[in-house]
Write a protein that holds these residues in place. Structure first.
Motif, PDB file in Angstrom:
ATOM      1  N   GLY A 124       0.779  -1.227   0.000  1.00 33.94           N
ATOM      2  CA  GLY A 124       0.000   0.000   0.000  1.00 33.94           C
ATOM      3  C   GLY A 124       0.811   1.276   0.000  1.00 33.94           C
ATOM      4  N   PHE A 125       2.081   1.177  -0.337  1.00 33.93           N
ATOM      5  CA  PHE A 125       2.948   2.351  -0.341  1.00 33.93           C
ATOM      6  C   PHE A 125       3.119   2.934  -1.741  1.00 33.93           C
ATOM      7  N   THR A 126       3.355   4.242  -1.778  1.00 33.28           N
ATOM      8  CA  THR A 126       3.792   4.903  -2.999  1.00 33.28           C
ATOM      9  C   THR A 126       5.199   5.414  -2.751  1.00 33.28           C
ATOM     10  N   ILE A 127       6.168   4.916  -3.533  1.00 33.03           N
ATOM     11  CA  ILE A 127       7.555   5.288  -3.302  1.00 33.03           C
ATOM     12  C   ILE A 127       7.894   6.640  -3.903  1.00 33.03           C
ATOM     13  N   HIS A 128       8.594   7.463  -3.133  1.00 32.84           N
ATOM     14  CA  HIS A 128       9.106   8.715  -3.674  1.00 32.84           C
ATOM     15  C   HIS A 128      10.585   8.605  -4.012  1.00 32.84           C
ATOM     16  N   THR A 129      11.308   7.928  -3.125  1.00 33.78           N
ATOM     17  CA  THR A 129      12.729   7.754  -3.370  1.00 33.78           C
ATOM     18  C   THR A 129      13.171   6.478  -2.661  1.00 33.78           C
ATOM     19  N   ARG A 131      16.927   4.074  -1.347  1.00 37.39           N
ATOM     20  CA  ARG A 131      18.361   4.005  -1.151  1.00 37.39           C
ATOM     21  C   ARG A 131      18.768   2.545  -1.173  1.00 37.39           C
ATOM     22  N   GLU A 133      22.276   0.258  -1.170  1.00 36.91           N
ATOM     23  CA  GLU A 133      23.730   0.207  -1.092  1.00 36.91           C
ATOM     24  C   GLU A 133      24.168  -1.231  -0.878  1.00 36.91           C
TER      25      GLU A 133
ATOM     26  N   LEU B  96      10.567  -0.538   4.293  1.00 38.08           N
ATOM     27  CA  LEU B  96       9.666   0.396   3.628  1.00 38.08           C
ATOM     28  C   LEU B  96       9.364   1.456   4.678  1.00 38.08           C
ATOM     29  N   ILE B  97       9.655   2.697   4.373  1.00 35.14           N
ATOM     30  CA  ILE B  97       9.523   3.736   5.384  1.00 35.14           C
ATOM     31  C   ILE B  97       8.558   4.822   4.924  1.00 35.14           C
ATOM     32  N   CYS B  98       7.526   5.076   5.715  1.00 25.56           N
ATOM     33  CA  CYS B  98       6.558   6.110   5.363  1.00 25.56           C
ATOM     34  C   CYS B  98       7.070   7.465   5.848  1.00 25.56           C
ATOM     35  N   LYS B 103       6.001   5.221   9.869  1.00 32.79           N
ATOM     36  CA  LYS B 103       5.816   3.774   9.956  1.00 32.79           C
ATOM     37  C   LYS B 103       6.894   3.026   9.169  1.00 32.79           C
ATOM     38  N   VAL B 105       7.873  -0.754   7.593  1.00 28.40           N
ATOM     39  CA  VAL B 105       7.461  -2.125   7.287  1.00 28.40           C
ATOM     40  C   VAL B 105       8.690  -2.890   6.820  1.00 28.40           C
ATOM     41  N   PHE B 107      10.549  -6.073   5.012  1.00 24.72           N
ATOM     42  CA  PHE B 107      10.239  -7.067   3.986  1.00 24.72           C
ATOM     43  C   PHE B 107      11.510  -7.762   3.532  1.00 24.72           C
ATOM     44  N   ARG B 131      21.927  -2.689   2.086  1.00 18.19           N
ATOM     45  CA  ARG B 131      20.944  -1.877   2.767  1.00 18.19           C
ATOM     46  C   ARG B 131      19.983  -1.359   1.725  1.00 18.19           C
ATOM     47  N   LEU B 132      18.720  -1.656   1.912  1.00 14.10           N
ATOM     48  CA  LEU B 132      17.709  -1.199   0.961  1.00 14.10           C
ATOM     49  C   LEU B 132      16.580  -0.542   1.727  1.00 14.10           C
ATOM     50  N   GLU B 133      16.334   0.710   1.410  1.00 11.59           N
ATOM     51  CA  GLU B 133      15.259   1.439   2.073  1.00 11.59           C
ATOM     52  C   GLU B 133      14.405   2.133   1.036  1.00 11.59           C
ATOM     53  N   LEU B 134      13.105   1.894   1.109  1.00  6.00           N
ATOM     54  CA  LEU B 134      12.174   2.538   0.182  1.00  6.00           C
ATOM     55  C   LEU B 134      11.400   3.599   0.955  1.00  6.00           C
ATOM     56  N   TYR B 135      11.462   4.823   0.478  1.00  2.00           N
ATOM     57  CA  TYR B 135      10.780   5.924   1.150  1.00  2.00           C
ATOM     58  C   TYR B 135       9.557   6.359   0.369  1.00  2.00           C
ATOM     59  N   GLY B 136       8.449   6.507   1.063  1.00  6.98           N
ATOM     60  CA  GLY B 136       7.238   6.951   0.381  1.00  6.98           C
ATOM     61  C   GLY B 136       6.111   7.145   1.369  1.00  6.98           C
ATOM     62  N   LEU B 137       4.880   7.088   0.851  1.00  5.67           N
ATOM     63  CA  LEU B 137       3.721   7.290   1.713  1.00  5.67           C
ATOM     64  C   LEU B 137       2.882   6.027   1.782  1.00  5.67           C
ATOM     65  N   CYS B 138       2.441   5.684   2.972  1.00  3.01           N
ATOM     66  CA  CYS B 138       1.525   4.559   3.124  1.00  3.01           C
ATOM     67  C   CYS B 138       0.119   5.052   2.759  1.00  3.01           C
TER      68      CYS B 138
END
Lengths: 143, 143
Positions: A124-129, A131, A133, B96-98, B103, B105, B107, B131-138
């Motif tokens: 249920g997320f929409t990714i903006h950016t 990272r 590595e 997954l970071i809102c 929040k 999540v 995965f 390291r993998l981080e996805l930034y966006g909105l829930c």
DNA sequence: TCTTTTATTGAGACGGTTTATCAATTTCAA
DNA sequence: TTGAAATTGATAAACCGTCTCAATAAAAGA
């Protein structure tokens, strides 16, 4: 007459939303920043010293952090310093980092990006950016 | 009677090869380290303060760096601090970071991991960690 | 075992990077 | 143009990690 019209717009929108002000320093720093792929605050300080000898290091740090909040930059901690990556430079790039010698290889992989989108939408997320590595050893360091 | 026989052996071998000594502190710190997936020197300092109130922070840093050289740990700069990852611990998860509500999540995605390996080997790298981080909105924050 | 050599430890000093402080200045809306 | 509010520059302070060094502990030799 700046060449970075689009990014300047992104910055101004962010400033407007947060009751922040558009200053000569912010414009100057953004222009210099957008010419780089990535840079440290210290490097930018020396680079801009010629154009404006009175520009403070604290202002550089504050402004680069502001760019991160506006989505124009991304901070990456490597060794003892912080690198500020220019998001708009080549689109987005990910990093392969050798923990032996510190070498950084940039890459882009559409398949990974697609899978990331999949994971995000499944949650249920929409990714903006993002990272990504990868840490390991390059072949010279592996011996 | 330690449970970490294998890793203790790796450490002792490294010590022997480099004319270093096996000390009470190194044993203590290794035991504590192997129970973690990743930890900072500061965290370990507080955690071990109960067992040995006189254990110095410098010793923790020195010892964790020693573990990196011995191939038992891997340093990763995260935020302002250095995380020491336990190499022998396998349960890796991505985030997954809102950016709206903060929040997080967790995965795991095998396909992404496989593609990462591909990218790495194409560049001559051997990955130890990533390291993998996805930034966006829930979805609640998107409205 | 006792002795000798050498590495390690703990405590705090130190150095580099980033953030906080604050008076003076600049921006911008009214 | 004015005035409230944000920003700036200079520097102090905080922070993390390493270095220093005298005291101690571990290994090796006799």
């Amino acid at each position: 007459m700046s060449k970075h019209v689009k990014e300047m717009g992104v910055l101004k929108e962010h400033l407007g939303k947060h009751q922040l002000k558009f200053t000569r320093q912010r414009e100057l720093i953004l222009d210099a920043f957008l010419k780089q792929e990535h840079i440290t605050a210290e490097e930018m300080y020396h680079q801009l010293a010629r154009k404006d000898p009175h520009l403070g290091l604290a202002t550089i740090y504050r402004t680069l952090n502001l760019f991160c909040e506006a989505g124009l930059a991304q901070a990456r901690h490597f060794g003892t310093q912080t690198q500020y990556d220019n998001i708009s430079h080549k689109g987005h790039h990910d990093h392969l980092i050798c923990t032996g010698c510190g070498k950084i290889v940039e890459f882009e992989n559409c398949d990974i990006e697609r899978l990331q989108e999949e994971v995000a939408s499944r949650n249920g997320f929409t990714i903006h950016t993002h990272r990504l590595e990868l840490y390991g050893l390059c072949s010279p360091c592996r011996r």
